[in-house]
Design a protein around this motif. Structure first.
Motif, short mmCIF file in Angstrom:
data_model
loop_
_atom_site.label_atom_id
_atom_site.label_comp_id
_atom_site.label_asym_id
_atom_site.label_seq_id
_atom_site.Cartn_x
_atom_site.Cartn_y
_atom_site.Cartn_z
N GLU A 130 3.04 45.94 -8.82
CA GLU A 130 4.28 46.70 -8.67
C GLU A 130 5.48 45.77 -8.82
O GLU A 130 5.67 44.87 -7.99
N PRO A 188 9.39 44.53 -8.61
CA PRO A 188 10.43 44.86 -7.62
C PRO A 188 11.45 45.82 -8.22
O PRO A 188 11.54 46.01 -9.43
N GLY A 189 12.24 46.41 -7.33
CA GLY A 189 13.28 47.33 -7.78
C GLY A 189 12.85 48.78 -7.66
O GLY A 189 11.77 49.10 -7.14
N ASP A 190 13.71 49.63 -8.20
CA ASP A 190 13.44 51.07 -8.12
C ASP A 190 13.67 51.73 -9.47
O ASP A 190 14.06 52.89 -9.55
N ALA A 241 9.01 50.50 -12.06
CA ALA A 241 8.55 50.31 -10.67
C ALA A 241 8.04 51.63 -10.09
O ALA A 241 7.00 51.66 -9.41
#
Length: 466
Positions: A223, A225-227, A231
């Motif tokens: 996964e 990082p971040g949104d 992700a």
């Protein structure tokens, strides 16, 4: 002889197919084409803008030179003294003869034959001769100046400048084309770098997904990082893998339990039939009755297994408003007379669900409570914590805390349950919990002063806006 033309076998050039491009290659190629188109359009616009601006500047200088010279003329004009880049100045009479000229323009023929009219006294142009082009302004003095200076004879003043190299050659286009290619290449490289960096987690997820097999579903994709979308995709994939692992594990356990539950009665059935065939003194009708009873048990187990599988793998089906108090009353009324069943139901506790399936849950809970109760079964319907809650309690021995989750597993039957109902399958509570969860609710056992209390929780429908 006997050979085939490549076109006949489909192996020639016509049968070749271009290799499919990767997503990164397609996006990079699209960026390169788009950046080249945009940069080319910008380059063409800059070329036209620069050329127009250079022409305007040159003509502004030559026009200024003609008006300044005309303003300083006398009846016997003298050669002008040039102080700017415009060094080609000529005064031409009505016969096309050069009357006077600057030092750089002396001895040259008239710069141009263009003669402005009296109503359009200033005109611009470009004159080319002997491989040289001159940008010029032709200015005709006013009629008053012509009368004062030359008795009304028409004269024209020319001021010219050798055309700048950027206008006279393709140097500007070559410079702009080089800039367009350089900027396009830079943008393509940046896009390729960013696209590759963006798709790198996707490639890592693809590689990890390729490693996952049915025998090992414990692995998860990395996964980032971040949104962002990648992700979120990774988190969604891991949640899906988790659900898949849980479902496969449930299926394995279910298969194991099914084989165990079916093997025992099947072994008994086979032994009974072999006994009837081996020993003449065994009553065959009694053996057939026993076999039929065992077949009925098989059928009941299989039907409950199918019901559990359908509930776990499919949506609840047709949903409708269901008043739980009314449904509880109907299920209680359908029970045989015997143990006292007390019902305490709040009015208008309504949920959205499959009426048949919810009725099956209540039936299983009531059957289970009546089986273990001593004197009374209590059923309560209420709203609590934003949910519809149905609790069924009996005054029996209760369920130990360590067994409160086990009783909802398929085919799990505690010793008390086996004693009270030897023919039970152990699937009723498992089916009931599966139905509750299919309705976004849950079913469990909570503490009570005496006996077990099974609690069914279901979400209340959203209230209509006021």
């Amino acid at each position: 002889m006997g050979g085939k033309d490549p076109g006949e076998t489909g192996e020639g050039v016509g049968s070749l197919r271009p290799l499919p491009l990767s997503v990164q290659a397609r996006l990079t190629l699209a960026t390169a084409v788009l950046s080249l188109i945009v940069c080319t359009a910008i380059g063409i616009a800059l070329d036209l803008l620069i050329r127009d601006r250079l022409r305007q500047d040159v003509f502004a200088d030559t026009q200024r030179a003609t008006t300044e010279w005309i303003g300083s003329m006398t009846a016997t004009p003298s050669p002008p003294v040039t102080t700017s880049e415009v060094d080609l100045l000529q005064l031409v009479d009505a016969h096309g003869h050069v009357v006077v000229a600057s030092r750089a323009a002396s001895g040259r023929p008239p710069i141009s034959t263009l003669r402005p009219a009296s109503d359009d006294r200033i005109q611009h142009g470009v004159a080319c001769a002997d491989g040289e082009c001159v940008m010029f302004t032709a200015t005709r003095p006013s009629p008053q100046e012509e009368r004062l200076l030359w008795g009304g004879a028409a004269h024209v003043v020319y001021a010219g400048l050798v055309e700048p190299p950027l206008l006279g050659t393709r140097r500007l286009e070559l410079l702009l084309a080089s800039g367009v290619l350089a900027v396009s290449a830079l943008l393509t490289w940046i896009a390729a770098f960013l696209i590759g960096r963006t798709l790198r987690p996707v490639e890592a997820m693809r590689a990890r997904m390729a490693e996952i097999t049915v025998t090992d579903l414990s692995k998860r994709v990395p996964e980032p990082p971040g949104d962002d979308a990648v992700a979120q995709l990774a988190r969604t994939a891991n949640k899906t893998l988790g659900r898949l692992e849980e479902a496969v594990e449930q299926q394995r356990n279910f298969s194991s339990m099914v084989s165990h539950e079916l093997r025992t009665p099947l072994t008994g059935l086979r032994a009974r039939l072999e006994e009837a065939l081996t020993y003449p003194d065994v009553d065959p009708r009694a053996a057939l009755r026993d076999a039929l009873s065992t077949a009925d048990r098989f059928q009941a187990i299989i039907e409950e297994m199918l019901s559990l599988a359908r509930v776990r793998t499919a949506a609840p089906g047709h949903r409708e408003p269901v008043r739980l108090g009314t449904l509880v009353g109907e299920e209680v009324a359908s029970r045989r007379a015997g143990l006292l069943i007390r019902v305490d139901a709040e009015e208008d506790v309504e949920v959205l669900g499959n009426r048949v399936q919810l009725g099956e849950v209540l039936t299983n809970l009531l059957v289970n409570a009546q089986r273990h109760a001593r004197t009374v079964v209590e059923v309560r319907v209420e709203r609590r914590d934003g949910q519809a809650v149905v609790s069924v309690r009996d005054d029996g021995a209760g369920v130990a805390p360590a067994d409160r989750e086990r009783v909802f597993e398929p085919f799990v039957r505690l010793a008390e349950g086996r004693r009270r109902d030897p023919e039970g399958s152990g699937l009723g509570l498992a089916i009931s919990r599966a139905i509750a969860r299919a309705h976004q609710g849950d079913l469990g056992i909570e503490d009570s002063p005496q006996g077990p209390r099974f609690v069914l929780r279901l979400p209340l429908p959203p209230r209509p806006p006021t």
